[in-house]
Write a protein that holds these residues in place. Structure first.
Motif, PDB file in Angstrom:
ATOM      1  N   ASN A   6     -69.649 -14.991  54.259  1.00 12.31           N
ATOM      2  CA  ASN A   6     -69.366 -13.694  54.863  1.00 12.31           C
ATOM      3  C   ASN A   6     -70.648 -13.154  55.469  1.00 12.31           C
ATOM      4  O   ASN A   6     -71.658 -13.039  54.779  1.00 12.31           O
ATOM      5  N   ASP A   8     -72.184  -9.905  57.490  1.00 12.79           N
ATOM      6  CA  ASP A   8     -72.033  -8.553  58.018  1.00 12.79           C
ATOM      7  C   ASP A   8     -72.662  -8.506  59.397  1.00 12.79           C
ATOM      8  O   ASP A   8     -73.767  -9.012  59.604  1.00 12.79           O
ATOM      9  N   PRO A  10     -72.881  -5.806  63.110  1.00 14.17           N
ATOM     10  CA  PRO A  10     -72.537  -4.498  63.661  1.00 14.17           C
ATOM     11  C   PRO A  10     -71.635  -4.574  64.893  1.00 14.17           C
ATOM     12  O   PRO A  10     -71.009  -3.601  65.261  1.00 14.17           O
ATOM     13  N   ALA A  34     -61.803  -5.343  62.094  1.00 11.56           N
ATOM     14  CA  ALA A  34     -62.731  -5.395  60.970  1.00 11.56           C
ATOM     15  C   ALA A  34     -63.377  -6.758  60.760  1.00 11.56           C
ATOM     16  O   ALA A  34     -64.382  -6.864  60.062  1.00 11.56           O
ATOM     17  N   LEU A  48     -67.808  -9.908  59.438  1.00  6.31           N
ATOM     18  CA  LEU A  48     -67.243  -8.654  58.961  1.00  6.31           C
ATOM     19  C   LEU A  48     -68.011  -7.494  59.565  1.00  6.31           C
ATOM     20  O   LEU A  48     -69.235  -7.411  59.416  1.00  6.31           O
ATOM     21  N   VAL A  49     -67.311  -6.609  60.240  1.00  8.77           N
ATOM     22  CA  VAL A  49     -67.956  -5.472  60.884  1.00  8.77           C
ATOM     23  C   VAL A  49     -68.376  -4.459  59.820  1.00  8.77           C
ATOM     24  O   VAL A  49     -67.553  -3.968  59.052  1.00  8.77           O
ATOM     25  N   LYS A  50     -69.661  -4.199  59.785  1.00  8.30           N
ATOM     26  CA  LYS A  50     -70.248  -3.193  58.897  1.00  8.30           C
ATOM     27  C   LYS A  50     -71.295  -2.454  59.713  1.00  8.30           C
ATOM     28  O   LYS A  50     -72.287  -3.052  60.134  1.00  8.30           O
ATOM     29  N   SER A  54     -74.641   1.818  57.094  1.00 10.58           N
ATOM     30  CA  SER A  54     -73.610   1.963  56.067  1.00 10.58           C
ATOM     31  C   SER A  54     -74.170   1.368  54.773  1.00 10.58           C
ATOM     32  O   SER A  54     -75.133   0.608  54.791  1.00 10.58           O
ATOM     33  N   GLY A  56     -74.788  -0.926  51.786  1.00  9.21           N
ATOM     34  CA  GLY A  56     -74.607  -2.323  51.435  1.00  9.21           C
ATOM     35  C   GLY A  56     -74.786  -2.510  49.939  1.00  9.21           C
ATOM     36  O   GLY A  56     -74.416  -1.648  49.153  1.00  9.21           O
ATOM     37  N   ARG A  62     -77.456  -0.740  55.314  1.00  9.40           N
ATOM     38  CA  ARG A  62     -77.580  -1.974  56.089  1.00  9.40           C
ATOM     39  C   ARG A  62     -78.579  -1.784  57.219  1.00  9.40           C
ATOM     40  O   ARG A  62     -78.619  -0.740  57.857  1.00  9.40           O
ATOM     41  N   TYR A  64     -79.967  -4.210  60.470  1.00  8.32           N
ATOM     42  CA  TYR A  64     -79.769  -5.477  61.166  1.00  8.32           C
ATOM     43  C   TYR A  64     -81.020  -6.003  61.842  1.00  8.32           C
ATOM     44  O   TYR A  64     -80.958  -6.950  62.619  1.00  8.32           O
TER      45      TYR A  64
END
Length: 135
Positions: A6, A8, A10, A34, A48-50, A54, A56, A62, A64
């Motif tokens: 998985n 994450d 943006p 999502a 997975l869009v995060k 946000s 974590g 999070r 990036y």
């Protein structure tokens, strides 16, 4: 036991385009806006869009930007030079020189979302060139 990867991200569309172009993965299932399942590796990869900032793990926001990860993913390739050219063209960044080892060749790369990866090309017997039998 199954293992899933998985990641994450943006920006789902940008990440999907990157991983399809870089590694030749194909789209599996979509999970609305999502996430998306990418197939074609030994394990499925889920983007997975995060959103940035946000929460974590361990209540940390999070980020990036490129960061150190205690876990990274290796992609085994038949031709490291060709694979490196493909991932760089797709948008990955090379981190350091290609290194030679008794088991093969390796280069570190990073995606635009801060995830660290390595490309590996085994030679000879691969890791068996350096492995010992445990008791």
């Amino acid at each position: 036991m199954d293992i899933l990867v998985n990641l994450d991200v943006p920006d789902l569309a940008a990440a999907e385009a990157l991983y399809v172009a870089a590694f030749g993965l194909r789209i599996g299932r979509r999970f609305g806006d999502a996430g998306v399942e990418l197939l074609g590796a030994q394990v499925p990869v889920y983007l997975l869009v995060k959103p940035a900032d946000s929460i974590g793990a361990a209540t940390r926001p999070r980020d990036y930007a490129r960061h150190w990860m205690p876990c990274h993913l290796d992609v085994v390739v038949d031709d490291l030079d060709a694979a490196l050219a493909r991932v760089l063209a797709a948008g990955f960044a090379q981190e350091g020189d290609v290194r030679e080892a008794d088991w093969g060749r390796i280069v570190q790369i990073a995606d635009p979302f801060g995830h660290g990866w390595c490309l590996l090309q085994f030679v000879g017997r691969g890791y068996d060139e350096i492995a010992s039998i445990s008791a």
